[in-house]
Write a protein that holds these residues in place. Structure first.
Motif, PDB file in Angstrom:
ATOM      1  N   GLY A   1      -0.576  -7.920  -8.849  1.00 49.10           N
ATOM      2  CA  GLY A   1       0.011  -6.780  -9.736  1.00 49.10           C
ATOM      3  C   GLY A   1      -1.055  -5.757 -10.125  1.00 49.10           C
ATOM      4  N   THR A   2      -2.235  -5.852  -9.567  1.00 47.09           N
ATOM      5  CA  THR A   2      -3.313  -4.724  -9.962  1.00 47.09           C
ATOM      6  C   THR A   2      -3.178  -3.665  -9.004  1.00 47.09           C
ATOM      7  N   ARG A   3      -3.432  -2.750  -9.424  1.00 48.35           N
ATOM      8  CA  ARG A   3      -3.384  -1.454  -8.450  1.00 48.35           C
ATOM      9  C   ARG A   3      -4.908  -0.826  -8.389  1.00 48.35           C
ATOM     10  N   TYR A   4      -5.199  -0.541  -7.355  1.00 42.22           N
ATOM     11  CA  TYR A   4      -6.524   0.017  -6.702  1.00 42.22           C
ATOM     12  C   TYR A   4      -6.266   1.297  -6.133  1.00 42.22           C
ATOM     13  N   PRO A   5      -6.746   2.489  -6.956  1.00 41.63           N
ATOM     14  CA  PRO A   5      -6.820   3.768  -6.395  1.00 41.63           C
ATOM     15  C   PRO A   5      -7.800   4.163  -5.445  1.00 41.63           C
ATOM     16  N   PHE A   6      -7.377   4.764  -4.408  1.00 42.30           N
ATOM     17  CA  PHE A   6      -8.270   5.359  -3.304  1.00 42.30           C
ATOM     18  C   PHE A   6      -8.085   6.746  -3.133  1.00 42.30           C
ATOM     19  N   ARG A   7      -9.058   7.357  -2.479  1.00 48.92           N
ATOM     20  CA  ARG A   7      -8.997   8.712  -2.055  1.00 48.92           C
ATOM     21  C   ARG A   7      -9.778   8.673  -0.609  1.00 48.92           C
ATOM     22  N   ARG A   8      -9.187   9.559   0.181  1.00 45.22           N
ATOM     23  CA  ARG A   8      -9.574   9.611   1.511  1.00 45.22           C
ATOM     24  C   ARG A   8     -10.920  10.555   1.538  1.00 45.22           C
ATOM     25  N   ARG A   9     -12.161  10.060   2.062  1.00 45.87           N
ATOM     26  CA  ARG A   9     -13.286  10.678   1.960  1.00 45.87           C
ATOM     27  C   ARG A   9     -13.464  11.735   3.133  1.00 45.87           C
ATOM     28  N   ASP A  10     -14.482  12.550   3.121  1.00 38.77           N
ATOM     29  CA  ASP A  10     -14.596  13.383   4.110  1.00 38.77           C
ATOM     30  C   ASP A  10     -14.724  13.018   5.503  1.00 38.77           C
ATOM     31  N   ASN A  11     -15.309  11.607   5.293  1.00 37.21           N
ATOM     32  CA  ASN A  11     -15.738  11.249   6.787  1.00 37.21           C
ATOM     33  C   ASN A  11     -14.285  10.234   7.007  1.00 37.21           C
ATOM     34  N   GLY A  12     -13.494  10.303   6.449  1.00 33.82           N
ATOM     35  CA  GLY A  12     -12.173   9.560   6.972  1.00 33.82           C
ATOM     36  C   GLY A  12     -12.162   8.107   6.612  1.00 33.82           C
ATOM     37  N   ILE A  13     -13.102   7.799   5.633  1.00 31.15           N
ATOM     38  CA  ILE A  13     -13.064   6.436   5.064  1.00 31.15           C
ATOM     39  C   ILE A  13     -12.520   6.379   3.686  1.00 31.15           C
ATOM     40  N   TRP A  14     -11.784   5.381   3.381  1.00 36.82           N
ATOM     41  CA  TRP A  14     -11.113   5.578   2.030  1.00 36.82           C
ATOM     42  C   TRP A  14     -12.168   5.057   0.942  1.00 36.82           C
ATOM     43  N   GLY A  15     -12.178   5.737  -0.206  1.00 40.02           N
ATOM     44  CA  GLY A  15     -12.948   5.160  -1.272  1.00 40.02           C
ATOM     45  C   GLY A  15     -12.233   4.971  -2.695  1.00 40.02           C
ATOM     46  N   LEU A  16     -12.876   4.022  -3.221  1.00 41.38           N
ATOM     47  CA  LEU A  16     -12.052   3.529  -4.229  1.00 41.38           C
ATOM     48  C   LEU A  16     -12.402   4.538  -5.648  1.00 41.38           C
TER      49      LEU A  16
ATOM     50  N   VAL B   1       0.763  -1.163   0.128  1.00 44.00           N
ATOM     51  CA  VAL B   1      -0.026  -0.009   0.068  1.00 44.00           C
ATOM     52  C   VAL B   1       0.976   1.160   0.065  1.00 44.00           C
ATOM     53  N   GLU B   2       0.501   2.372  -0.891  1.00 41.83           N
ATOM     54  CA  GLU B   2       1.241   3.443  -1.022  1.00 41.83           C
ATOM     55  C   GLU B   2       0.354   4.433  -0.663  1.00 41.83           C
ATOM     56  N   VAL B   3       0.539   5.287   0.350  1.00 39.13           N
ATOM     57  CA  VAL B   3      -0.330   6.490   0.662  1.00 39.13           C
ATOM     58  C   VAL B   3       0.633   7.615   0.627  1.00 39.13           C
ATOM     59  N   THR B   4      -0.169   8.487  -0.121  1.00 40.63           N
ATOM     60  CA  THR B   4       0.639   9.969  -0.145  1.00 40.63           C
ATOM     61  C   THR B   4      -0.463  11.282  -0.066  1.00 40.63           C
ATOM     62  N   GLY B   5      -0.727  11.490   1.170  1.00 44.34           N
ATOM     63  CA  GLY B   5      -1.770  12.619   1.485  1.00 44.34           C
ATOM     64  C   GLY B   5      -2.756  11.870   1.447  1.00 44.34           C
ATOM     65  N   GLU B   6      -3.823  12.400   0.760  1.00 42.68           N
ATOM     66  CA  GLU B   6      -5.288  12.229   0.591  1.00 42.68           C
ATOM     67  C   GLU B   6      -5.668  10.804  -0.530  1.00 42.68           C
ATOM     68  N   ARG B   7      -4.448  10.399  -0.996  1.00 45.79           N
ATOM     69  CA  ARG B   7      -4.611   9.339  -1.992  1.00 45.79           C
ATOM     70  C   ARG B   7      -3.796   8.045  -1.680  1.00 45.79           C
ATOM     71  N   ALA B   8      -4.276   7.121  -2.197  1.00 44.43           N
ATOM     72  CA  ALA B   8      -3.565   5.896  -1.765  1.00 44.43           C
ATOM     73  C   ALA B   8      -3.865   4.763  -2.919  1.00 44.43           C
ATOM     74  N   THR B   9      -2.699   3.877  -3.117  1.00 43.65           N
ATOM     75  CA  THR B   9      -2.774   2.919  -3.961  1.00 43.65           C
ATOM     76  C   THR B   9      -2.639   1.614  -3.398  1.00 43.65           C
ATOM     77  N   VAL B  10      -3.702   0.659  -3.527  1.00 50.48           N
ATOM     78  CA  VAL B  10      -3.325  -0.732  -2.857  1.00 50.48           C
ATOM     79  C   VAL B  10      -2.907  -1.486  -4.270  1.00 50.48           C
ATOM     80  N   GLU B  11      -1.606  -2.197  -4.137  1.00 46.13           N
ATOM     81  CA  GLU B  11      -1.491  -3.197  -5.017  1.00 46.13           C
ATOM     82  C   GLU B  11      -1.573  -4.599  -4.667  1.00 46.13           C
ATOM     83  N   THR B  12      -2.133  -5.492  -5.533  1.00 47.26           N
ATOM     84  CA  THR B  12      -2.484  -6.587  -4.820  1.00 47.26           C
ATOM     85  C   THR B  12      -1.374  -7.769  -5.336  1.00 47.26           C
ATOM     86  N   ALA B  13      -1.469  -8.853  -4.915  1.00 44.80           N
ATOM     87  CA  ALA B  13      -0.313  -9.951  -5.263  1.00 44.80           C
ATOM     88  C   ALA B  13      -0.400 -10.290  -6.592  1.00 44.80           C
TER      89      ALA B  13
END
Length: 193
Positions: free
Chosen positions: A146-161, A132-144
């Motif tokens: 090799g697929t990368r899933y982008p996330f953004r921190r939502r206003d309520n603190g939950i991460w959203g795809l 998992v790579e987190v940069t500020g309000e954005r994050a990327t989850v890389e799977t086993a």
């Protein structure tokens, strides 16, 4: 009972409790205020064939777009019902029905996710988390895999795809444009009567 037997039973009980704690710890997800927790909840939802539960883990913009689609399709359907002649009325009402009748944005998401292959894509690509790579309000989850899933921190603190945000926003914009066309045509039909 001998001392050795008592120590053995005590060790067995301590070992069993430790095993139970490990199983409980492994069975729980990290909090959804982490990218890992949000990803694992999406993976679990897809795994148990409940794509509706994924809606809570889409970013805010995607969720708002789904509600916007529903609202415009509902408004357009009401206008079509009131002003359009047959067979145009029946054709358009059928075309808009799924989204116009949706209870909420999650129902719109499920319909689009099913029809446009989002669920199939997730089912095919989801696997264990490699990093998992987190940069500020954005994050990327890389799977086993090799697929990368982008996330953004939502206003309520939950991460959203964010993977499907562009598709949902484009559909919301299309629904808004369709509403304008429906309204203009309805006014023409009313003037023609």
């Amino acid at each position: 009972m001998t001392r050795r037997r008592a120590i053995a039973w005590g060790a067995a009980i301590v070992g069993a409790l430790a095993l139970v704690l490990v199983v409980v710890k492994l069975g729980r997800f990290p909090p959804d205020t982490t990218p890992e927790g949000a990803y694992l909840r999406i993976a679990n939802s897809i795994g148990v064939n409940d794509p509706r539960a994924c809606f809570a883990y889409l970013e805010d913009q995607a969720q708002h777009a789904a509600y916007t689609i529903r609202d415009y399709r509902r408004k357009a359907s009401e206008r079509i019902e009131a002003s359009y002649p047959e067979p145009e009325r029946a054709r358009l009402l059928e075309q808009y029905r799924a989204h116009a009748m949706a209870e909420d944005g999650a129902d719109v998401w499920v319909d689009m996710a099913t029809k446009q292959g989002f669920v199939a894509r997730l089912r095919r690509d989801l696997s264990g988390i490699e990093k998992v790579e987190v940069t500020g309000e954005r994050a990327t989850v890389e799977t086993a895999r090799g697929t990368r899933y982008p996330f953004r921190r939502r206003d309520n603190g939950i991460w959203g795809l964010t993977l499907f945000t562009a598709d949902l926003v484009a559909e919301a914009e299309r629904a808004a444009r369709d509403w304008d066309v429906v309204e203009k045509a309805a006014l023409d039909y009313e003037r023609g009567r």
